[in-house]
Design an enzyme around this catalytic site. Structure first.
Site, PDB file in Angstrom:
ATOM      1  N   GLY A  79       0.814  -1.211   0.000  1.00  0.00           N
ATOM      2  CA  GLY A  79       0.000   0.000   0.000  1.00  0.00           C
ATOM      3  C   GLY A  79       0.844   1.255   0.000  1.00  0.00           C
ATOM      4  N   CYS A  80       0.215   2.338  -0.424  1.00  0.00           N
ATOM      5  CA  CYS A  80       0.852   3.654  -0.408  1.00  0.00           C
ATOM      6  C   CYS A  80      -0.213   4.665   0.018  1.00  0.00           C
ATOM      7  CB  CYS A  80       1.462   3.983  -1.774  1.00  0.00           C
ATOM      8  SG  CYS A  80       0.256   4.103  -3.112  1.00  0.00           S
ATOM      9  N   LYS A  81      -0.101   5.892  -0.430  1.00  0.00           N
ATOM     10  CA  LYS A  81      -1.065   6.917  -0.035  1.00  0.00           C
ATOM     11  C   LYS A  81      -2.418   6.738  -0.719  1.00  0.00           C
ATOM     12  CE  LYS A  81      -1.578  11.931   0.264  1.00  0.00           C
ATOM     13  NZ  LYS A  81      -0.927  13.229  -0.012  1.00  0.00           N
TER      14      LYS A  81
END
Length: 145
Positions: free
Chosen positions: A98-100
């Site tokens: 995951g990221c932003k």
């Protein structure tokens, strides 16, 4: 001429087979599915920058930035990303990336799949979607006054 066409067709099909094997299909799961997988033992790899991670992250997440911020306000890929991942995970581990917002994590997931990681999923919507849903996160502690 027919023999040439047959050889050409076989060569072309072989090329497609090889090309497609290097372009792994990313599976994106929504945050509800990701939460369920994490509850079943998958690990969460947060590929945001260290600064983003320090401002809040999923519980038990590990941070390996896929990109670094530059002085000019841009981003550059972390040249040691794969080595850093391999130092913490095996290619058989079950990983949610995951990221932003879910964009960098697609690129990171693609790289991991192309490096023959077997059980890697991209979390669609990223950290923003996770907090909008009200799921638990770890935030930095404010100093007591």
């Amino acid at each position: 001429m027919g023999e040439f066409r047959g050889v050409f067709l076989c060569g072309f099909l072989l090329f497609l087979l090889i090309f497609c094997s290097y372009s792994a299909k990313v599976v994106t799961v929504d945050i509800n599915v990701a939460k369920g997988l994490l509850n079943q033992g998958h690990v969460y790899l947060d590929v945001r920058t260290e600064e983003e991670f320090k401002n809040g992250h999923l519980e038990n997440a590990l941070n390996i930035p896929y990109m670094f911020s530059t002085l000019k306000g841009g981003m550059v890929k972390n040249p040691k990303f794969m080595d850093q991942v391999l130092s913490l995970y095996s290619k058989e581990d079950h990983i949610i990336v995951g990221c932003k917002t879910g964009v960098r994590s697609v690129y990171a997931t693609t790289d991991l799949l192309n490096a023959e990681f077997k059980n890697v999923y991209n979390m669609g919507g990223g950290y923003i979607a996770w907090i909008e849903k009200g799921f638990r996160v770890e935030k930095p502690h404010s100093p007591e006054l």
